[in-house]
Design an enzyme around this catalytic site. Structure first.
Site, mmCIF file in Angstrom:
data_model
loop_
_atom_site.group_PDB
_atom_site.id
_atom_site.type_symbol
_atom_site.label_atom_id
_atom_site.label_comp_id
_atom_site.label_asym_id
_atom_site.label_seq_id
_atom_site.Cartn_x
_atom_site.Cartn_y
_atom_site.Cartn_z
ATOM 1 N N ASN A 47 13.240 13.303 30.797
ATOM 2 C CA ASN A 47 12.396 13.662 29.651
ATOM 3 C C ASN A 47 12.876 14.946 28.981
ATOM 4 O OD1 ASN A 47 10.959 11.887 31.417
ATOM 5 N ND2 ASN A 47 9.121 12.312 30.228
ATOM 6 N N ASP A 71 0.864 -1.164 0.000
ATOM 7 C CA ASP A 71 0.000 0.000 0.000
ATOM 8 C C ASP A 71 0.911 1.227 0.000
ATOM 9 O OD1 ASP A 71 -2.335 1.688 0.640
ATOM 10 O OD2 ASP A 71 -1.382 1.827 2.613
ATOM 11 N N ASP A 99 -0.069 5.161 0.784
ATOM 12 C CA ASP A 99 -0.248 6.170 1.832
ATOM 13 C C ASP A 99 -0.305 5.529 3.210
ATOM 14 O OD1 ASP A 99 -0.478 8.589 0.227
ATOM 15 O OD2 ASP A 99 -2.276 7.630 -0.584
ATOM 16 N N GLU A 143 12.314 9.863 26.217
ATOM 17 C CA GLU A 143 12.709 9.570 27.596
ATOM 18 C C GLU A 143 14.036 8.828 27.685
ATOM 19 O OE1 GLU A 143 9.846 8.592 30.396
ATOM 20 O OE2 GLU A 143 8.095 8.918 29.120
HETATM 21 P P1 ADP Z 1 10.252 9.700 35.843
HETATM 22 O O1 ADP Z 1 11.242 9.581 34.754
HETATM 23 O O2 ADP Z 1 10.600 8.949 37.071
HETATM 24 O O3 ADP Z 1 8.884 9.398 35.349
HETATM 25 P P2 ADP Z 1 10.741 12.562 35.786
HETATM 26 O O4 ADP Z 1 11.018 12.450 34.327
HETATM 27 O O5 ADP Z 1 9.889 13.693 36.225
HETATM 28 O O6 ADP Z 1 10.162 11.203 36.361
HETATM 29 O O7 ADP Z 1 12.079 12.728 36.599
HETATM 30 C C1 ADP Z 1 13.132 11.842 36.510
HETATM 31 C C2 ADP Z 1 14.412 12.606 36.784
HETATM 32 O O8 ADP Z 1 15.383 11.722 37.309
HETATM 33 C C3 ADP Z 1 15.098 13.169 35.546
HETATM 34 O O9 ADP Z 1 14.575 14.394 35.141
HETATM 35 C C4 ADP Z 1 16.548 13.328 36.020
HETATM 36 O O10 ADP Z 1 16.741 14.616 36.542
HETATM 37 C C5 ADP Z 1 16.661 12.319 37.164
HETATM 38 N N1 ADP Z 1 17.594 11.217 36.943
HETATM 39 C C6 ADP Z 1 18.359 10.677 37.945
HETATM 40 N N2 ADP Z 1 19.133 9.691 37.479
HETATM 41 C C7 ADP Z 1 18.863 9.566 36.154
HETATM 42 C C8 ADP Z 1 19.388 8.717 35.134
HETATM 43 N N3 ADP Z 1 20.299 7.773 35.383
HETATM 44 N N4 ADP Z 1 18.875 8.880 33.871
HETATM 45 C C9 ADP Z 1 17.927 9.803 33.631
HETATM 46 N N5 ADP Z 1 17.425 10.644 34.547
HETATM 47 C C10 ADP Z 1 17.877 10.543 35.827
HETATM 48 MG MG MG Z 2 11.025 10.759 32.994
#
Ligand code: ADP
Ligand code: MG
Length: 330
Positions: A262, A17, A19, A312
């Site tokens: 994130n 296909d 599209d 993420e």
């Molecule tokens: P979650 O990922 O637990 O859903 P958030 O994204 O709000 O929640 O916060 C997670 C935070 O953890 C990140 O923003 C970062 O600052 C912190 N963090 C600590 N260790 C790590 C790691 N190894 N990798 C990524 N983030 C980390």
């Molecule tokens: Mg996160």
């Protein structure tokens, strides 16, 4: 290995296909409808994309006219938006893995057909912008060449006839429900590559549902396997993104033990639509802390039911505290 699989016939030809399967048409469709519906005081909801996916242009126009109660007939609406679409055809990108698939099958001499619900003229214009596509297909069939478009099996049966291959030895690759219904009605093997997120559960009639063309395992269909996988990982061209770490959902670390830093998706919507959801790996640089290995999830987290695609990255390093500053990954 299931009985169904071992009883499967040899696949001798592939019918694609256009599209949503080979071309990322959805982005253009969303953009155009968004702008156009404003004229009638309506707001296009991208979640309605499944209402038009896989339909002929007139059927798609009819669905939009009905859903948004537009004050006109479907053919008038279609005539009104057609020039805008034609202008955008040169901007439609290939889906991830489309060129890889076409080159691979052509390289191995596997006969291919293109079967689209769009009129032949539109199909030819759209593929004109993609080098090597037209020559790769032994047959190209437009929706205007058969009496009934998909979900009727007509177009796929016509493709099989032109390839001179028995329908049961054809493999159809399709992104939409009408296309999958058509392929099964034609007695063919069907792999679904849903272009609309989180709709995979609706594709039960397909023989297999995959996440993107990159995930096709051709050997399952007795076709030559891709040779570019390296120990369960598919190398792709590197891409580079960056930006401030934003607040995520505060649940990855708590529920799964995997915190993810994130990154804002703002400015990366095009890039996200060009990359399938999945797990990527590479490097992450934090200006004050250095460079770390990282794995990154892109997509609609199936576990948490996100409303939008997220980026993420999880850095393979134990940090003593959270970081929310600038950040770059590749
Ligand atoms: P979650 O990922 O637990 O859903 P958030 O994204 O709000 O929640 O916060 C997670 C935070 O953890 C990140 O923003 C970062 O600052 C912190 N963090 C600590 N260790 C790590 C790691 N190894 N990798 C990524 N983030 C980390
Ligand atoms: Mg996160």
């Amino acid at each position: 290995m299931s009985m169904a699989r071992t009883l499967r016939k040899l696949v001798l030809g592939v019918i694609l296909d256009l599209d949503g399967t080979l071309l990322n048409t959805d982005g253009i469709v969303n953009d155009i409808l968004k702008v156009h519906l404003v004229k009638y005081g309506k707001q296009w909801d991208a979640r309605n994309a499944h209402r038009i996916a896989g339909k002929t242009p007139l059927e798609a126009a009819a669905a939009v006219v009905e859903d948004y109660e537009l004050p006109m007939s479907p053919d008038v609406f279609l005539a009104e938006i057609t020039p805008t679409f034609s202008e955008q055809w040169c901007n439609i990108k290939a889906q991830p893995g489309a060129n890889r698939l076409i080159n691979h099958l052509r390289g191995h001499g596997v006969p291919m057909a293109l079967a689209s619900n769009s009129p032949l003229e539109n199909v030819e214009t759209k593929i004109f912008y993609h080098q090597g596509w037209k020559e790769s297909f032994s047959a190209i069939i437009g929706g205007d060449e058969v009496t009934n478009g998909k979900p009727s099996p007509d177009i796929f049966l016509e493709a099989a006839r032109r390839l001179n291959i028995d329908p049961s030895s054809c493999l159809v690759i399709e992104d939409s429900l009408p296309g999958i219904t058509a392929g099964k009605a034609a007695g063919m093997n069907v792999v679904a590559v849903p272009s609309i997120p989180k709709h995979s559960h609706l594709y039960t009639s397909a023989d297999e549902v995959i996440n993107s063309l990159l995930d096709l395992q051709l050997e399952k269909w007795s076709l030559p396997a891709f040779q570019d996988w390296v120990e369960g990982t598919l190398p792709i061209n590197p891409w580079h993104i960056g930006g401030p770490v934003i607040k995520g959902f505060g649940r990855g670390s708590k529920v799964l033990g995997i915190p993810t830093a994130n990154i804002s998706t703002e400015g990366y919507l095009d890039l996200l639509s060009e990359h399938p959801s999945g797990v990527y790996h590479g490097w992450a640089g934090l200006p004050t802390r250095g460079v770390f290995k990282m794995v990154m999830s892109i997509g609609w987290n199936p576990y948490f039911n996100n409303a939008e695609k997220t980026i993420e990255p999880w850095l393979l390093h134990d940090f003593t505290e959270d970081f929310y500053g600038q950040f770059s990954i590749s």
